[in-house]
Write an enzyme that holds these catalytic residues in place. Structure first.
Site, PDB file in Angstrom:
ATOM      1  CG  ASN A  47     -12.060   4.159   3.491  1.00  0.00           C
ATOM      2  OD1 ASN A  47     -13.265   4.358   3.539  1.00  0.00           O
ATOM      3  ND2 ASN A  47     -11.333   4.445   2.427  1.00  0.00           N
ATOM      4  CB  CYS A  99     -10.080   7.531   1.189  1.00  0.00           C
ATOM      5  SG  CYS A  99     -10.934   7.532  -0.398  1.00  0.00           S
ATOM      6  CG  HIS A 112      -7.334   5.759  -2.473  1.00  0.00           C
ATOM      7  ND1 HIS A 112      -8.187   5.430  -1.453  1.00  0.00           N
ATOM      8  CD2 HIS A 112      -6.088   5.818  -1.928  1.00  0.00           C
ATOM      9  CE1 HIS A 112      -7.492   5.293  -0.338  1.00  0.00           C
ATOM     10  NE2 HIS A 112      -6.219   5.520  -0.603  1.00  0.00           N
ATOM     11  CG  ASP A 145      -3.197   5.385   1.254  1.00  0.00           C
ATOM     12  OD1 ASP A 145      -4.439   5.464   1.304  1.00  0.00           O
ATOM     13  OD2 ASP A 145      -2.599   4.762   0.360  1.00  0.00           O
TER      14      ASP A 145
END
Length: 837
Positions: free
Chosen positions: A222, A227, A474, A490
């Site tokens: 990131n 993200c 997020h 993630d």
């Protein structure tokens, strides 16, 4: 005291004060507005169903306690010992303070940690009918409102406990005035009932988790707030037919990834396929034309998806993969208006790469499709003008001619609220199936022109999730790369998940938690789930063999394999150098050429950016005299003409050449010299190479330096151009005066010999600029000038001249540059504080 085992708690965000119980002092508290930790922000991720239990603690004689804090008995959940910590009179606040505490923290081994989700509750012993709901942003404000029929106060949070934070909870749990009010029902017969619901979760350590080893896949780094892009890129990468087409796009060894979207995407996909660690996306974002600011801003995912598809579609034209984007993602629908009373129908065929589906008012994907093809009646004042038939009652709608092999559904989670005049996030429950049948009810979504021989049965491939509110949050993705096992992508972390977590937990809506005490409560406690799906990707069953195809090295261009193999070798070399760093010393050598290049461009204060000068990696045991031979080869300066100066950090935080090395020091090893010269930062040895140039422009031996000699560096300022540049250095006598070198300075500046000039000493720039005028009549020593000092000079401002300069002298210009750098730093800090990382 009782210990019960209810169903496991689910995640809950809470904006109340969630802090360790450290003794609070009067005045502003830095943690006062801290949000609860969320699973996406913590260093660990919970997995599997956690062991959980409820502990009830009845505290008798509550108002009579004189001690500042009370501990409950120890209870065990998940094999760990816990207890409740209460401050009956508040932890230096006028509220009850309450925390969950690790009971045996002092006896645990070094480095211990455990992750738990928990709630703390103060039971209302009088009123059973009402409960107070706590929600994301206004939980605490709602809880402290003066409602007589309060049933209980409940707070939810989660935390990773460790030696530094062995307790966590709420400093301002509820006002003491309410707690001790006998009419409120929290203190009955001087007894207070407190409960803790604790769920202990097994954790995956963010830092030690090896995604490649555990799952076979790697994540994406990131850059600050990318993200959302990472989740989209992972989804596209895991459509193998798309990945293969990207590999087959023509690129050459002369292309630069940061200037070519196809090459940058090829490089990214190759690394995702063959790398063992997470992959950076900077080359790709640079190929988009993004700068640092863009990488710190969240963009619209749908817009990014469309722009990327359009750019790739354009780059694929005229190549072997032309039409791939259309083949994968393009579908068609028909907009129609059909008159009711006359024989007239207007149709228009349109293509789509994704579909925007309503969430609000729809319980699931099928309801959204029903709404999408819903027929609108055009009648009354809204009649349709049907050319020669005039105004007519009509039906207006949309039907699908064909669906694509890969169906991308954008869920309209974000909408504009006209009543509130703001954007809002729709967190309503919205279900989506593992298999989506768009031929249902005899093909109700299909137009008469649709090919009914094509079976439109789809399997879920990806769920892209947004966790948070309208102003930030997020993003991550649940992907089934082979349409079987489920993985969570993630950012840098990839973990294997069950299907339930990807589906049911991403529906949104409200979650109902078990009643804290059935004997006291009649109404369940609910909270809004702020993590929910915002984009779905389905793959048609009849096309899955084609779409989920095999992609191997033969699909990758040879020049790309060679390029990336070389990058990998360079990366491995850097890793090796890092591992062997203790055997080497890094020597950074600044020269006059560096000062000339940097001052006025990259550097305005001090002399040089040491990260941009020539760096040497030298074994520690090598003598400095041998190192000088290396310098001679590099710069073409014979050893006898080299003189090296040590840099020193002064008390005013400036960094200047301090003194030349002695012959004795040059006889030492570079390791010894580094230790002696730079104890504060012994990783590097920073030097200034002094080289004197003779009349024939060749190096000559440096002049002998006595204690009387002072080495000064000179910068020239031009107010009309707002330009500062380096013009050279001089040795002056401490007993000499600036008047004696004015002619030389004019020569260095290219001025007439008798040009009047003003001199200023650049003293410091942090925290404030200090630049003082130098009196030409005083000696250099009287002006407190010493080796390494910087003198800035300029033509004097012309009083009464028509030419007006914004910054007429050196001090005002340096002040301007300092403020500009300060505001730039504040801007970046603001992005860091306000963005989502």
């Amino acid at each position: 005291m009782t210990l019960m085992t209810p169903p496991p708690l689910d995640q809950q965000e809470d904006d109340e004060m969630l802090v360790p119980h450290t003794e609070f002092t009067e005045g502003p508290q830095p943690m006062e507005v801290a949000q609860a930790e969320t699973a996406t922000a913590a260093d660990a991720q919970s997995v599997d169903d956690p062991p959980s239990a409820r502990f009830t603690w009845t505290i008798d004689n509550f108002s009579r306690f004189n001690t500042k804090k009370l501990y409950s008995d120890v209870f065990v959940v998940g094999g760990y010992k816990w207890r409740i910590l209460v401050f009956p009179k508040g932890n230096n606040v006028d509220h009850l303070s309450m925390y969950l505490d690790v009971a045996d923290s002092t006896n645990l081994p070094y480095g211990w940690s455990r992750y738990a989700q928990f709630s703390l509750t103060v039971i209302n012993q009088l009123h059973q009918k009402y409960s107070i709901r706590k929600d994301e942003l206004y939980l605490y404000q709602i809880c402290v409102c003066y409602c007589i029929h309060r049933t209980h106060v409940r707070s939810y949070t989660q935390h990773q406990f460790n030696s530094r934070e062995s307790d966590w909870g709420f400093t301002s749990f509820m006002p003491l005035g309410e707690l001790y009010d006998p009419g409120r029902g929290y203190l009955v017969n001087d007894s207070c009932i407190v409960e803790a619901d604790v769920a202990v979760r097994r954790v995956i350590d963010y830092w030690s988790h090896d995604s490649k080893k555990e799952t076979g896949y790697v994540g994406l780094k990131n850059q600050g707030a990318t993200c959302y892009m990472n989740s989209l890129l992972q989804t596209l990468y895991h459509i193998p037919y798309f990945r293969k087409a990207v590999y087959h796009m023509p690129t050459t060894e002369n292309d630069i990834p940061s200037g070519s979207i196809p090459l940058a995407l090829q490089s990214l996909f190759y690394k995702l396929q063959y790398s063992d660690t997470s992959v950076a996306t900077k080359e790709l974002t640079k190929s988009f034309g993004w700068d640092t600011y863009d990488s710190f801003m969240q963009h619209d995912v749908q817009e990014l998806n469309r722009v990327l598809s359009e750019k790739l579609e354009d780059k694929m034209k005229g190549t072997v993969v032309e039409g791939t984007i259309q083949q994968l993602f393009e579908g068609h629908h028909m907009n129609y208006i059909e008159c009711i009373n006359v024989d007239y129908k207007s149709t228009r065929k349109e293509s789509f790469y994704d579909l925007q589906l309503d969430v609000k008012g729809c319980r699931d994907v099928y309801a959204s499709f029903d709404k999408y093809v819903e027929v609108e009646r055009l009648e009354g004042d809204n009649k349709y003008h049907a050319e020669q038939h005039g105004l007519q009652d009509a039906r207006k709608g949309v039907l699908f001619i064909d669906f694509p092999p890969v169906l991308q559904l954008q869920l309209k989670r974000f909408e504009y609220d006209f009543m509130r005049d703001t954007m809002v996030k729709i967190n309503d429950r919205y279900e989506f199936p593992l298999q989506l049948d768009l031929d249902r009810e005899n093909g109700k979504y299909l137009s008469p022109e649709a090919d009914r021989s094509v079976r439109n049965l789809y399997t879920l491939h990806s769920v892209l999730v947004h966790s948070g509110g309208v102003h930030g949050g997020h993003y991550y993705a649940y992907i089934r790369p082979t349409l079987s096992d489920q993985f969570k992508f993630d950012d840098e972390r990839v973990t294997k998940e069950d299907v339930k977590r990807a589906l049911e937990e991403q529906y949104g809506g409200e979650e109902e938690l078990p009643q804290t005490n059935p004997g006291f409560n009649n109404s369940p406690f609910k909270f809004t789930k702020y993590s929910n799906a915002y984009m779905l990707v389905y793959i048609r069953e009849s096309d899955k063999e084609k779409v989920i195809c095999n992609v191997d090295e033969k699909d990758i261009a040879e020049h790309l394999r060679i390029r990336l193999k070389k990058e990998q070798e360079e990366k491995e070399q850097k890793r090796k150098e890092k591992a062997e760093a203790h055997l080497y010393t890094i020597i950074k050598v600044a020269r006059s050429e560096d000062l000339l290049e940097q001052i006025g461009k990259d550097v305005y204060f001090d002399l040089v950016d040491h990260d941009k000068v020539r760096s040497f990696r030298i074994q520690k045991q090598i003598t400095f005299n041998l190192f000088k031979e290396e310098v001679a080869k590099e710069f073409g300066i014979p050893v006898q003409f080299q003189r090296f100066w040590l840099w020193a950090k002064r008390q005013n935080h400036t960094y200047r050449p301090n003194r030349p090395l002695t012959p004795q020091e040059e006889a030492q090893s570079v390791g010894q010299l580094r230790e002696v010269s730079n104890k504060a930062n012994n990783a590097e040895l920073k030097l200034f190479l002094e080289v004197e140039i003779g009349q024939d422009l060749r190096p000559v031996p440096p002049p002998e330096k006595t204690k009387e000699d002072i080495l000064l560096f000179f910068k020239l300022y031009d107010p009309s151009k707002e330009e500062l540049r380096y013009v050279g250095r001089l040795f002056v006598k401490g007993s000499g005066k600036p008047l004696e070198i004015l002619t030389k300075l004019n020569e260095m500046a290219g001025f007439a010999p008798d040009q009047e000039i003003e001199l200023y000493e650049e003293i410091k720039f942090e925290p404030n600029v200090m630049c003082e005028h130098i009196d030409n009549r005083l000696t250099f020593r009287s002006s407190q000038l010493e080796d390494g000092d910087i003198v800035c000079f300029q033509k004097p401002p012309q009083m009464g001249s028509n030419e007006q300069c914004r910054y007429p002298d050196v001090p005002s210009f340096l002040e301007y540059m300092h403020n500009r750098q300060f505001h730039s730093a504040c801007w970046l800090l603001g992005l860091w504080c306000n963005g989502t990382f």
